[in-house]
Design a protein around this motif. Structure first.
Motif, mmCIF file in Angstrom:
data_model
loop_
_atom_site.group_PDB
_atom_site.id
_atom_site.type_symbol
_atom_site.label_atom_id
_atom_site.label_comp_id
_atom_site.label_asym_id
_atom_site.label_seq_id
_atom_site.Cartn_x
_atom_site.Cartn_y
_atom_site.Cartn_z
ATOM 1 N N ASP A 1 0.853 -1.160 -0.042
ATOM 2 C CA ASP A 1 0.026 -0.042 0.229
ATOM 3 C C ASP A 1 1.075 1.305 0.145
ATOM 4 O O ASP A 1 1.961 1.229 0.541
ATOM 5 N N PRO A 2 0.449 2.282 -0.545
ATOM 6 C CA PRO A 2 1.196 3.594 -0.586
ATOM 7 C C PRO A 2 1.620 4.251 0.902
ATOM 8 O O PRO A 2 0.531 3.846 1.684
ATOM 9 N N GLU A 3 2.695 4.808 0.983
ATOM 10 C CA GLU A 3 3.224 5.274 2.251
ATOM 11 C C GLU A 3 2.845 6.726 2.186
ATOM 12 O O GLU A 3 3.306 7.369 1.287
ATOM 13 N N MET A 4 1.928 7.050 2.914
ATOM 14 C CA MET A 4 1.478 8.407 2.931
ATOM 15 C C MET A 4 2.196 9.180 4.243
ATOM 16 O O MET A 4 2.416 8.760 5.263
ATOM 17 N N ARG A 5 2.352 10.612 3.560
ATOM 18 C CA ARG A 5 2.920 11.732 4.527
ATOM 19 C C ARG A 5 2.195 12.968 4.311
ATOM 20 O O ARG A 5 1.691 13.107 3.027
ATOM 21 N N TYR A 6 2.312 13.848 5.124
ATOM 22 C CA TYR A 6 1.895 15.122 4.971
ATOM 23 C C TYR A 6 3.114 16.295 5.254
ATOM 24 O O TYR A 6 3.407 16.227 6.460
ATOM 25 N N MET A 7 2.801 17.189 4.434
ATOM 26 C CA MET A 7 3.911 18.200 4.739
ATOM 27 C C MET A 7 3.409 19.292 5.852
ATOM 28 O O MET A 7 2.276 19.418 5.914
ATOM 29 N N PRO A 8 4.515 19.998 6.232
ATOM 30 C CA PRO A 8 3.661 20.910 7.517
ATOM 31 C C PRO A 8 2.751 21.876 6.922
ATOM 32 O O PRO A 8 1.916 22.105 7.691
ATOM 33 N N ASP A 9 2.782 22.416 5.623
ATOM 34 C CA ASP A 9 1.671 23.067 5.069
ATOM 35 C C ASP A 9 0.500 22.348 4.537
ATOM 36 O O ASP A 9 -0.645 23.114 4.079
ATOM 37 N N GLY A 10 0.313 21.111 5.067
ATOM 38 C CA GLY A 10 -0.807 20.268 4.708
ATOM 39 C C GLY A 10 -0.661 19.614 3.417
ATOM 40 O O GLY A 10 -1.793 18.823 2.929
ATOM 41 N N THR A 11 0.167 19.706 2.378
ATOM 42 C CA THR A 11 0.445 19.071 1.403
ATOM 43 C C THR A 11 0.464 17.403 1.414
ATOM 44 O O THR A 11 1.427 16.854 2.182
ATOM 45 N N ALA A 12 -0.396 16.723 0.656
ATOM 46 C CA ALA A 12 -0.039 15.226 0.893
ATOM 47 C C ALA A 12 1.029 14.753 -0.177
ATOM 48 O O ALA A 12 1.109 15.294 -1.086
ATOM 49 N N ASN A 13 1.801 13.555 0.327
ATOM 50 C CA ASN A 13 2.694 13.017 -0.540
ATOM 51 C C ASN A 13 2.710 11.552 -0.284
ATOM 52 O O ASN A 13 2.538 11.087 0.726
#
Length: 164
Positions: free
Chosen positions: A16-28
């Motif tokens: 499954d994809p590994e999800m992260r969120y940047m401090p500004d809320g942008t999804a990665n």
């Protein structure tokens, strides 16, 4: 002179994809995709070689990938990017990854199992694209077909096989 940096992958999502969120809320979303090829070795034995690719998506496409993608087949378009960073020991490290522009799920569950998110019993044949092709791109009357009656299609002897 400008160049072309284009990657197209049709492979299998390893997990499954590994999800992260940047401090500004942008999804990665980070995806690990495997592509395999089969060939015969010198002894005539069938061999398989698998190559693993790292792909990253940003923004809304990353959110969709994190929500809907699970292990299975996936189609990715993007560009190569090499990044450099310094690890904890002070060594320079490099990674080459695919920065995804387009993502499409391929295939689907046919049995309507637990992962059937849309309640339709599985897609059965693809779909689920993040960037679906426009349906009016080729009206039915404009789709080119080669007919056997076309003189360009007539048999003019044996064709040679070309290997690339």
């Amino acid at each position: 002179m400008s160049g072309v940096n284009k990657v197209i992958l049709l492979g299998h999502l390893g997990r499954d994809p590994e999800m992260r969120y940047m401090p500004d809320g942008t999804a990665n979303a980070t995806l690990n995709v495997a592509t395999s090829e089969t060939y015969k070795d010198r002894d005539g034995n069938k061999q398989e070689r698998t190559e693993w690719h790292r792909a990253v998506f940003w923004g809304r496409t990353a959110e969709v990938a994190g929500e809907y993608l699970r292990k299975g087949r996936v189609y990715i378009e993007g560009r190569l990017r090499t990044r450099k960073w310094t690890d904890k020991e002070g060594q320079d490290r490099y990674t080459t990854e695919i920065v995804g522009d387009r993502l499409q799920m391929v295939g689907g569950r046919r049995d309507g199992g637990a992962d059937d998110r849309d309640g339709h019993g599985g897609s059965g044949g693809g779909g689920g694209g993040m960037n679906p092709a426009p349906s009016d791109e080729f009206p039915d009357d404009d789709i080119p077909f080669i007919l056997r009656a076309d003189p360009a299609f007539q048999r003019h002897g044996r064709l040679r096989r070309v290997r690339f």
